[in-house]
Design a protein around this motif. Sequence first.
Motif, PDB file in Angstrom:
ATOM      1  N   GLY A  99       0.816  -1.210   0.000  1.00  0.00           N
ATOM      2  CA  GLY A  99       0.000   0.000   0.000  1.00  0.00           C
ATOM      3  C   GLY A  99       0.848   1.257   0.000  1.00  0.00           C
ATOM      4  O   GLY A  99       0.580   2.204  -0.745  1.00  0.00           O
ATOM      5  N   ASP A 100       1.886   1.274   0.830  1.00  0.00           N
ATOM      6  CA  ASP A 100       2.774   2.439   0.879  1.00  0.00           C
ATOM      7  C   ASP A 100       3.454   2.657  -0.475  1.00  0.00           C
ATOM      8  O   ASP A 100       3.585   3.803  -0.942  1.00  0.00           O
ATOM      9  CB  ASP A 100       3.851   2.245   1.954  1.00  0.00           C
ATOM     10  CG  ASP A 100       3.269   2.293   3.364  1.00  0.00           C
ATOM     11  OD1 ASP A 100       2.150   2.817   3.527  1.00  0.00           O
ATOM     12  OD2 ASP A 100       3.933   1.785   4.289  1.00  0.00           O
ATOM     13  N   LYS A 101       3.862   1.572  -1.107  1.00  0.00           N
ATOM     14  CA  LYS A 101       4.530   1.675  -2.403  1.00  0.00           C
ATOM     15  C   LYS A 101       3.594   2.225  -3.469  1.00  0.00           C
ATOM     16  O   LYS A 101       3.984   3.101  -4.256  1.00  0.00           O
ATOM     17  CB  LYS A 101       5.042   0.289  -2.809  1.00  0.00           C
ATOM     18  CG  LYS A 101       5.830   0.273  -4.101  1.00  0.00           C
ATOM     19  CD  LYS A 101       6.343  -1.126  -4.401  1.00  0.00           C
ATOM     20  CE  LYS A 101       7.125  -1.165  -5.704  1.00  0.00           C
ATOM     21  NZ  LYS A 101       7.622  -2.538  -6.001  1.00  0.00           N
ATOM     22  N   GLU A 102       2.364   1.734  -3.486  1.00  0.00           N
ATOM     23  CA  GLU A 102       1.409   2.192  -4.497  1.00  0.00           C
ATOM     24  C   GLU A 102       0.978   3.632  -4.259  1.00  0.00           C
ATOM     25  O   GLU A 102       0.804   4.408  -5.204  1.00  0.00           O
ATOM     26  CB  GLU A 102       0.181   1.279  -4.514  1.00  0.00           C
ATOM     27  CG  GLU A 102       0.464  -0.147  -4.932  1.00  0.00           C
ATOM     28  CD  GLU A 102       1.090  -0.231  -6.311  1.00  0.00           C
ATOM     29  OE1 GLU A 102       0.742   0.593  -7.174  1.00  0.00           O
ATOM     30  OE2 GLU A 102       1.933  -1.123  -6.519  1.00  0.00           O
ATOM     31  N   LEU A 103       0.800   4.014  -3.007  1.00  0.00           N
ATOM     32  CA  LEU A 103       0.372   5.383  -2.707  1.00  0.00           C
ATOM     33  C   LEU A 103       1.458   6.387  -3.067  1.00  0.00           C
ATOM     34  O   LEU A 103       1.157   7.524  -3.456  1.00  0.00           O
ATOM     35  CB  LEU A 103       0.003   5.493  -1.229  1.00  0.00           C
ATOM     36  CG  LEU A 103      -1.293   4.769  -0.828  1.00  0.00           C
ATOM     37  CD1 LEU A 103      -1.448   4.741   0.685  1.00  0.00           C
ATOM     38  CD2 LEU A 103      -2.503   5.441  -1.469  1.00  0.00           C
ATOM     39  N   HIS A 185      -5.751  11.346  -3.970  1.00  0.00           N
ATOM     40  CA  HIS A 185      -4.752  10.556  -3.248  1.00  0.00           C
ATOM     41  C   HIS A 185      -5.179  10.333  -1.807  1.00  0.00           C
ATOM     42  O   HIS A 185      -5.046   9.227  -1.261  1.00  0.00           O
ATOM     43  CB  HIS A 185      -3.401  11.258  -3.304  1.00  0.00           C
ATOM     44  CG  HIS A 185      -2.297  10.522  -2.623  1.00  0.00           C
ATOM     45  ND1 HIS A 185      -1.969  10.727  -1.301  1.00  0.00           N
ATOM     46  CD2 HIS A 185      -1.452   9.564  -3.061  1.00  0.00           C
ATOM     47  CE1 HIS A 185      -0.968   9.930  -0.962  1.00  0.00           C
ATOM     48  NE2 HIS A 185      -0.630   9.216  -2.010  1.00  0.00           N
ATOM     49  N   SER A 186      -5.698  11.369  -1.173  1.00  0.00           N
ATOM     50  CA  SER A 186      -6.165  11.250   0.212  1.00  0.00           C
ATOM     51  C   SER A 186      -7.327  10.262   0.308  1.00  0.00           C
ATOM     52  O   SER A 186      -7.388   9.447   1.246  1.00  0.00           O
ATOM     53  CB  SER A 186      -6.591  12.623   0.732  1.00  0.00           C
ATOM     54  OG  SER A 186      -7.100  12.529   2.048  1.00  0.00           O
ATOM     55  N   GLN A 187      -8.240  10.307  -0.645  1.00  0.00           N
ATOM     56  CA  GLN A 187      -9.361   9.377  -0.653  1.00  0.00           C
ATOM     57  C   GLN A 187      -8.883   7.938  -0.852  1.00  0.00           C
ATOM     58  O   GLN A 187      -9.422   7.004  -0.250  1.00  0.00           O
ATOM     59  CB  GLN A 187     -10.349   9.766  -1.748  1.00  0.00           C
ATOM     60  CG  GLN A 187     -11.068  11.083  -1.498  1.00  0.00           C
ATOM     61  CD  GLN A 187     -11.946  11.501  -2.651  1.00  0.00           C
ATOM     62  OE1 GLN A 187     -11.911  10.908  -3.746  1.00  0.00           O
ATOM     63  NE2 GLN A 187     -12.746  12.535  -2.448  1.00  0.00           N
TER      64      GLN A 187
END
Length: 219
Positions: A99-103, A185-187
């Motif tokens: 998740g961190d990588k994709e975000l 991005h926040s959503q």
Amino acid sequence: MTRVYDLLIQGGFVMLPLLGLSILTISCGLDRAWFWFQLLSQEATLVDDVLGTAHSNLEQARDIAESAQHLPIGRFLYAPLKLKQPTPETFRLAMEAAGDKELIKMRKGEKLLETIVAVAPLLGLLGTVTGLISTFNNLKIGGGGTTVEATKVAGGIGEALITTAAGMIVAIIALLILRTIVTLHSQQMDYFAEVGSELELIYRQVWYEPLLTPSSSQG
């Protein structure tokens, strides 16, 4: 087209970098618009399929996620599902890392737009200053002045106004695109957290079989 060319000529040399920034802004906006359109139009269906299948068949859910590797949400869901009988902690860790990588990837273009928002008004201001300098150089205080001189003065004022407006327009467009990307991005951060929690809960309740501890095996 002729009108645009005339404005570029009237605005002076500062209009060239402003034109370059406007092209970068539009290109970045179109790229991000296509990215978010693909993601938002497909991710809900993919998430429903993966979570719905995970209740009954974890391997099939993994295959569904694997088939959607072109989407960030697909790679996010596939990361924990591809593991072989992980503990819930390992399951969650793999999901969080993915998740961190994709975000981070979703933030593509933000730095460029931030730079354009900061630089475009400054270029417009530079054009204003150069235009005013040209105006004062062609302005004769106390003289009668000719039509040619008046035209040069008007040209300098026009250059000042055109570059100021162009810089503001480019900055405003870049800022709107940037704020839209930041909001999306926040959503997505909230959505990834929600989906990840649901998938982890399914894994814990349905599929995880903890090893027997020594005390429980003796009993």
